[in-house]
Design an enzyme around this catalytic site. Structure first.
Site, PDB file in Angstrom:
ATOM      1  N   HIS A  70      17.110  21.171 -10.792  1.00  0.00           N
ATOM      2  CA  HIS A  70      17.838  22.522 -10.235  1.00  0.00           C
ATOM      3  C   HIS A  70      16.978  23.555 -10.005  1.00  0.00           C
ATOM      4  O   HIS A  70      15.857  23.759 -10.526  1.00  0.00           O
ATOM      5  CB  HIS A  70      18.826  22.727 -11.542  1.00  0.00           C
ATOM      6  CG  HIS A  70      19.577  24.250 -11.544  1.00  0.00           C
ATOM      7  ND1 HIS A  70      20.803  24.046 -10.609  1.00  0.00           N
ATOM      8  CD2 HIS A  70      19.535  25.641 -11.793  1.00  0.00           C
ATOM      9  CE1 HIS A  70      21.299  25.216 -10.637  1.00  0.00           C
ATOM     10  NE2 HIS A  70      20.170  26.133 -11.366  1.00  0.00           N
ATOM     11  N   GLN A 129       7.634  23.243  -5.111  1.00  0.00           N
ATOM     12  CA  GLN A 129       7.165  22.952  -6.541  1.00  0.00           C
ATOM     13  C   GLN A 129       8.134  21.804  -7.196  1.00  0.00           C
ATOM     14  O   GLN A 129       7.886  21.030  -7.941  1.00  0.00           O
ATOM     15  CB  GLN A 129       7.467  24.067  -7.413  1.00  0.00           C
ATOM     16  CG  GLN A 129       6.350  25.077  -7.247  1.00  0.00           C
ATOM     17  CD  GLN A 129       4.984  24.749  -7.090  1.00  0.00           C
ATOM     18  OE1 GLN A 129       4.710  23.813  -8.310  1.00  0.00           O
ATOM     19  NE2 GLN A 129       4.142  24.967  -6.248  1.00  0.00           N
TER      20      GLN A 129
END
Ligand code: GRF
Length: 198
Positions: free
Chosen positions: A110, A174
């Site tokens: 998420h 990331q």
């Protein structure tokens, strides 16, 4: 015993590509399926090019009948007998029937620092709130949306001139580091939390 991983996508599949690329050598898992609910998802072509079996379960013919859609999802996924299911940009909300069927062995990525900003538009909401950092989270999936035990997080700064798109791109970089590492640990039986250094 090498573990089988099924990956569910809806779009371009950049996280899926990083997961598949990481499952080599002494990695404790191998991809057994990439499935999309969108037939035109760019990630399906990428998965096929990497030699991973693919499947499409289009949600539209089910006309909102979630349980029938999920029953077909489960039938197609379980035909590959995966040990782990990874949601990677799979944009359908799943019911407790589905999350319960894969309880304790389904992961999701998420694009926020959960529990902040569950749901959509996470980057715009973080910028609007005046936050100074954002990031992404890998968690085990439970019946609650974007909830469940956190397995890993990575943080990025929010810059004064940031637009949601610019921030999304920085966070996605990331995500591509975090998800493969979190999956490797999970497949090796390590459920401890990973906080990735920038
Ligand atoms: C990622 O940002 C992921 O966190 C979110 O959907 C996006 C999917 O991107 N759930 P991709 O399809 O993996 O490139």
């Amino acid at each position: 015993m090498t573990k089988g991983v099924a990956i569910l996508i809806s779009g371009g599949g950049s996280n899926m590509v990083k997961l598949v690329e990481s499952m080599q050598g002494d990695h404790p898992a191998r991809p057994v399926l990439v499935l999309s609910n969108q037939a035109d998802a760019g990630g399906i072509r990428k998965a096929a090019e990497m030699g991973v079996p693919t499947a499409i379960v289009d949600h539209r013919p089910f006309k909102g009948d979630r349980s029938a859609f999920e029953a077909e999802l489960i039938r197609v996924i379980d035909a590959t007998a995966p040990d782990i299911v990874c949601l990677a940009g799979f944009m359908r909300i799943l019911t407790e029937t589905f999350t319960g069927h894969y309880a304790g062995r389904m992961l999701n990525i998420h694009p926020s620092l959960l529990p902040k900003y569950r749901g959509l538009h996470t980057h715009a909401r973080a910028i609007e709130a005046g936050d100074t950092e954002a990031g992404c989270t890998v968690h085990e999936v439970t019946a609650e949306l974007d909830d469940g035990p956190i397995l890993g997080q990575a943080r990025v700064p929010i810059l004064p001139e940031d637009t949601p798109d610019a921030l999304a791109a920085r966070v996605l970089t990331q995500e591509h580091r975090l998800y493969p590492q979190a999956l490797r640990r999970f497949a090796a039986g390590d459920r401890t939390r990973l906080d990735l250094a920038p």
